[in-house]
Design a protein around this motif. Structure first.
Motif, PDB file in Angstrom:
ATOM      1  N   PHE A  25       0.826  -1.211   0.000  1.00  0.00           N
ATOM      2  CA  PHE A  25       0.000   0.000   0.000  1.00  0.00           C
ATOM      3  C   PHE A  25       0.862   1.264   0.000  1.00  0.00           C
ATOM      4  O   PHE A  25       0.492   2.269  -0.624  1.00  0.00           O
ATOM      5  N   LEU A  26       1.987   1.237   0.696  1.00  0.00           N
ATOM      6  CA  LEU A  26       2.881   2.398   0.671  1.00  0.00           C
ATOM      7  C   LEU A  26       3.381   2.657  -0.745  1.00  0.00           C
ATOM      8  O   LEU A  26       3.477   3.807  -1.185  1.00  0.00           O
ATOM      9  N   ALA A  27       3.716   1.590  -1.463  1.00  0.00           N
ATOM     10  CA  ALA A  27       4.189   1.748  -2.834  1.00  0.00           C
ATOM     11  C   ALA A  27       3.112   2.343  -3.726  1.00  0.00           C
ATOM     12  O   ALA A  27       3.388   3.196  -4.583  1.00  0.00           O
ATOM     13  N   LEU A  28       1.856   1.911  -3.544  1.00  0.00           N
ATOM     14  CA  LEU A  28       0.751   2.430  -4.356  1.00  0.00           C
ATOM     15  C   LEU A  28       0.442   3.889  -4.037  1.00  0.00           C
ATOM     16  O   LEU A  28      -0.208   4.571  -4.829  1.00  0.00           O
ATOM     17  N   GLY A  29       0.905   4.376  -2.888  1.00  0.00           N
ATOM     18  CA  GLY A  29       0.699   5.776  -2.531  1.00  0.00           C
ATOM     19  C   GLY A  29       1.653   6.738  -3.190  1.00  0.00           C
ATOM     20  O   GLY A  29       1.449   7.963  -3.133  1.00  0.00           O
ATOM     21  N   ALA A  30       2.721   6.224  -3.826  1.00  0.00           N
ATOM     22  CA  ALA A  30       3.690   7.048  -4.572  1.00  0.00           C
ATOM     23  C   ALA A  30       4.208   8.239  -3.772  1.00  0.00           C
ATOM     24  O   ALA A  30       4.140   9.382  -4.234  1.00  0.00           O
TER      25      ALA A  30
ATOM     26  N   PHE B 138      11.504  -4.593  -1.860  1.00  0.00           N
ATOM     27  CA  PHE B 138      11.064  -5.642  -2.777  1.00  0.00           C
ATOM     28  C   PHE B 138       9.852  -5.200  -3.597  1.00  0.00           C
ATOM     29  O   PHE B 138       9.812  -5.389  -4.824  1.00  0.00           O
ATOM     30  N   PHE B 139       8.857  -4.594  -2.942  1.00  0.00           N
ATOM     31  CA  PHE B 139       7.599  -4.323  -3.621  1.00  0.00           C
ATOM     32  C   PHE B 139       7.601  -3.019  -4.412  1.00  0.00           C
ATOM     33  O   PHE B 139       6.897  -2.901  -5.414  1.00  0.00           O
ATOM     34  N   TRP B 140       8.358  -2.026  -3.967  1.00  0.00           N
ATOM     35  CA  TRP B 140       8.323  -0.737  -4.662  1.00  0.00           C
ATOM     36  C   TRP B 140       8.762  -0.851  -6.121  1.00  0.00           C
ATOM     37  O   TRP B 140       8.085  -0.328  -7.016  1.00  0.00           O
ATOM     38  N   PRO B 141       9.889  -1.517  -6.439  1.00  0.00           N
ATOM     39  CA  PRO B 141      10.248  -1.625  -7.861  1.00  0.00           C
ATOM     40  C   PRO B 141       9.289  -2.496  -8.661  1.00  0.00           C
ATOM     41  O   PRO B 141       9.245  -2.404  -9.886  1.00  0.00           O
ATOM     42  N   LEU B 142       8.526  -3.359  -7.983  1.00  0.00           N
ATOM     43  CA  LEU B 142       7.633  -4.263  -8.706  1.00  0.00           C
ATOM     44  C   LEU B 142       6.317  -3.596  -9.082  1.00  0.00           C
ATOM     45  O   LEU B 142       5.827  -3.744 -10.204  1.00  0.00           O
ATOM     46  N   LEU B 143       5.696  -2.875  -8.146  1.00  0.00           N
ATOM     47  CA  LEU B 143       4.389  -2.288  -8.454  1.00  0.00           C
ATOM     48  C   LEU B 143       4.262  -0.828  -8.058  1.00  0.00           C
ATOM     49  O   LEU B 143       3.205  -0.243  -8.231  1.00  0.00           O
ATOM     50  N   GLY B 144       5.333  -0.243  -7.524  1.00  0.00           N
ATOM     51  CA  GLY B 144       5.281   1.156  -7.130  1.00  0.00           C
ATOM     52  C   GLY B 144       5.124   2.085  -8.317  1.00  0.00           C
ATOM     53  O   GLY B 144       5.467   1.754  -9.454  1.00  0.00           O
ATOM     54  N   LEU B 145       4.606   3.269  -8.050  1.00  0.00           N
ATOM     55  CA  LEU B 145       4.368   4.268  -9.095  1.00  0.00           C
ATOM     56  C   LEU B 145       5.457   5.329  -9.125  1.00  0.00           C
ATOM     57  O   LEU B 145       5.411   6.238  -9.955  1.00  0.00           O
ATOM     58  N   ASP B 146       6.430   5.224  -8.222  1.00  0.00           N
ATOM     59  CA  ASP B 146       7.488   6.225  -8.142  1.00  0.00           C
ATOM     60  C   ASP B 146       8.556   5.989  -9.199  1.00  0.00           C
ATOM     61  O   ASP B 146       8.758   4.859  -9.659  1.00  0.00           O
ATOM     62  N   PRO B 147       9.287   7.055  -9.579  1.00  0.00           N
ATOM     63  CA  PRO B 147      10.368   6.913 -10.567  1.00  0.00           C
ATOM     64  C   PRO B 147      11.619   6.309  -9.935  1.00  0.00           C
ATOM     65  O   PRO B 147      12.490   7.011  -9.434  1.00  0.00           O
ATOM     66  N   LEU B 148      11.708   4.993  -9.946  1.00  0.00           N
ATOM     67  CA  LEU B 148      12.837   4.292  -9.350  1.00  0.00           C
ATOM     68  C   LEU B 148      13.696   3.659 -10.438  1.00  0.00           C
ATOM     69  O   LEU B 148      13.191   3.290 -11.505  1.00  0.00           O
ATOM     70  N   PRO B 149      14.995   3.495 -10.194  1.00  0.00           N
ATOM     71  CA  PRO B 149      15.849   2.789 -11.163  1.00  0.00           C
ATOM     72  C   PRO B 149      15.567   1.291 -11.139  1.00  0.00           C
ATOM     73  O   PRO B 149      14.874   0.780 -10.258  1.00  0.00           O
ATOM     74  N   ASN B 150      16.115   0.587 -12.109  1.00  0.00           N
ATOM     75  CA  ASN B 150      16.065  -0.882 -12.156  1.00  0.00           C
ATOM     76  C   ASN B 150      14.649  -1.442 -12.263  1.00  0.00           C
ATOM     77  O   ASN B 150      14.382  -2.540 -11.786  1.00  0.00           O
ATOM     78  N   ARG B 151      13.748  -0.700 -12.878  1.00  0.00           N
ATOM     79  CA  ARG B 151      12.378  -1.208 -12.985  1.00  0.00           C
ATOM     80  C   ARG B 151      12.288  -2.180 -14.158  1.00  0.00           C
ATOM     81  O   ARG B 151      12.524  -1.823 -15.303  1.00  0.00           O
ATOM     82  N   TRP B 152      11.919  -3.417 -13.850  1.00  0.00           N
ATOM     83  CA  TRP B 152      11.804  -4.450 -14.871  1.00  0.00           C
ATOM     84  C   TRP B 152      10.478  -4.326 -15.621  1.00  0.00           C
ATOM     85  O   TRP B 152       9.516  -3.760 -15.107  1.00  0.00           O
ATOM     86  N   PRO B 153      10.393  -4.893 -16.844  1.00  0.00           N
ATOM     87  CA  PRO B 153       9.098  -4.959 -17.531  1.00  0.00           C
ATOM     88  C   PRO B 153       8.145  -5.865 -16.760  1.00  0.00           C
ATOM     89  O   PRO B 153       8.558  -6.710 -15.961  1.00  0.00           O
ATOM     90  N   TYR B 154       6.868  -5.724 -17.027  1.00  0.00           N
ATOM     91  CA  TYR B 154       5.852  -6.429 -16.237  1.00  0.00           C
ATOM     92  C   TYR B 154       5.986  -7.953 -16.250  1.00  0.00           C
ATOM     93  O   TYR B 154       5.770  -8.588 -15.200  1.00  0.00           O
ATOM     94  N   PRO B 155       6.324  -8.601 -17.358  1.00  0.00           N
ATOM     95  CA  PRO B 155       6.497 -10.061 -17.286  1.00  0.00           C
ATOM     96  C   PRO B 155       7.576 -10.474 -16.288  1.00  0.00           C
ATOM     97  O   PRO B 155       7.408 -11.464 -15.560  1.00  0.00           O
ATOM     98  N   GLY B 156       8.682  -9.728 -16.236  1.00  0.00           N
ATOM     99  CA  GLY B 156       9.737 -10.045 -15.286  1.00  0.00           C
ATOM    100  C   GLY B 156       9.292  -9.835 -13.851  1.00  0.00           C
ATOM    101  O   GLY B 156       9.639 -10.624 -12.956  1.00  0.00           O
ATOM    102  N   ARG B 157       8.519  -8.793 -13.600  1.00  0.00           N
ATOM    103  CA  ARG B 157       8.014  -8.546 -12.245  1.00  0.00           C
ATOM    104  C   ARG B 157       7.074  -9.670 -11.799  1.00  0.00           C
ATOM    105  O   ARG B 157       7.143 -10.136 -10.660  1.00  0.00           O
TER     106      ARG B 157
END
Length: 323
Positions: free
Chosen positions: A110-115, A191-210
């Motif tokens: 939920f924190l990740a979804l809050g951006a 773990f969860f922020w790069p997977l589904l977070g809305l923030d501009p973070l590095p190392n964000r994988w494409p959705y199939p990889g997540r």
């Protein structure tokens, strides 16, 4: 898991005298003086202040993000860290496991979804904003948020905690107990922020990889949960028996705790996959709209060029000489 004999310490320190755990106990036992409680209040105040600043200057901020961060994220963490859940977390391993699941999985999602990082970048100006961007893109953050590194930390945490003497130490020392809570929360966010977070973070994988990374985490929770359920030795050694609580059977409670970890991990993982699929669909729709707009612009430019070429010759022919 170790059967450590430290009976005198347990006998002296932990005859809690708590009544049997019930739903009512959640609302009658509170601990508002803790590092986590202070952090929750500060985080909520800063987030709501940022939303207010945006609205004062006429900018919009999705209400869903505010609800996700404050109610879903901070609210779920508060529910297990300042209420009766926290009061019983060294008395019942099953209650501790609920706390573990919320701090390491539900709260961070939920924190990740809050951006919150995006909100901060929109509110801050000049130097503070540059400092935040420098931190986000620093080598340290890049390493910690790299999906495989964050995945390793997330998976290793519970195994290190429960299969070494560390768990017993957290029961004996309040400061270490609270530190572990913060540690689980941070590693869950990593773990969860790069997977589904809305923030501009590095190392964000494409959705199939997540999605694949999320699927790979499920067996680890299953193995850990089943191992705890089938273990003959108690987590924490003789800690729970030495509480001498007539209403609690430590072995039965440990079986319940393992079941919570097993079932809870699978439920959260399936929910996580659902969120990823929804985000993937929405991204595809946004990309399709972007391509459509680009094609429309190209068609308009081509039509304008064609109209200029096929315009009547009289409109471009010079007027005849009167002489």
């Amino acid at each position: 898991m170790q059967s450590v004999e430290i009976a005198p310490l347990a006998d002296v320190a932990r005859d809690t005298g708590l009544p049997p755990f019930t739903a009512a106990a959640i609302f009658t036992q509170f601990n508002l003086v803790s590092l986590i409680a202070v952090g929750l209040l500060v985080s909520a105040a800063l987030y709501l202040y940022g939303v207010r600043r945006l609205r004062q200057r006429g900018d919009e901020w999705p209400q869903g993000r505010t609800v996700a961060f404050v109610a879903g994220g901070l609210g779920s963490i508060a529910a297990v860290s300042v209420t009766g859940i926290e009061a019983y977390d060294t008395t019942l391993i099953s209650v501790h496991m609920v706390q573990h699941m919320v701090l390491s999985m539900i709260g961070p999602i939920f924190l990740a979804l809050g951006a919150p990082t995006t909100l901060a970048l929109r509110v801050l100006h000049q130097r503070p904003r540059k400092v935040l961007l420098a931190v986000i893109h620093s080598r340290y953050v890049r390493v910690l948020t790299f999906p495989l590194v964050a995945f390793g930390l997330f998976i290793a945490n519970p195994f290190i905690l429960y299969f070494t003497g560390l768990y017993r130490l957290t029961l004996e020392h309040g400061w270490l107990h609270e530190f572990i809570h913060v540690h689980f929360l941070i590693t869950g966010c990593l773990f969860f922020w790069p997977l589904l977070g809305l923030d501009p973070l590095p190392n964000r994988w494409p959705y199939p990889g997540r999605a694949l990374l999320m699927v790979l985490s499920v067996p680890f929770h299953t193995v850990l949960g089943l191992t705890i359920m089938q273990a003959r030795e108690l987590l924490g050694g003789d800690w729970y028996p030495n509480l001498h609580l007539a209403w609690m059977d430590p072995h039965s409670d440990q079986v319940t705790a393992g079941g919570i970890l097993w079932a809870g991990g699978e439920i959260v993982s399936v929910t996580m996959l659902g969120i990823l699929v929804i985000q993937w669909i929405r991204q595809s729709e946004r990309e399709a709209r972007r391509v459509d707009r680009a094609l429309d612009r190209v068609e308009m430019e081509e039509a304008a060029a064609a109209a200029k070429i096929t315009s009547p010759e009289s409109a471009t022919r010079p007027a005849p000489d009167a002489g």
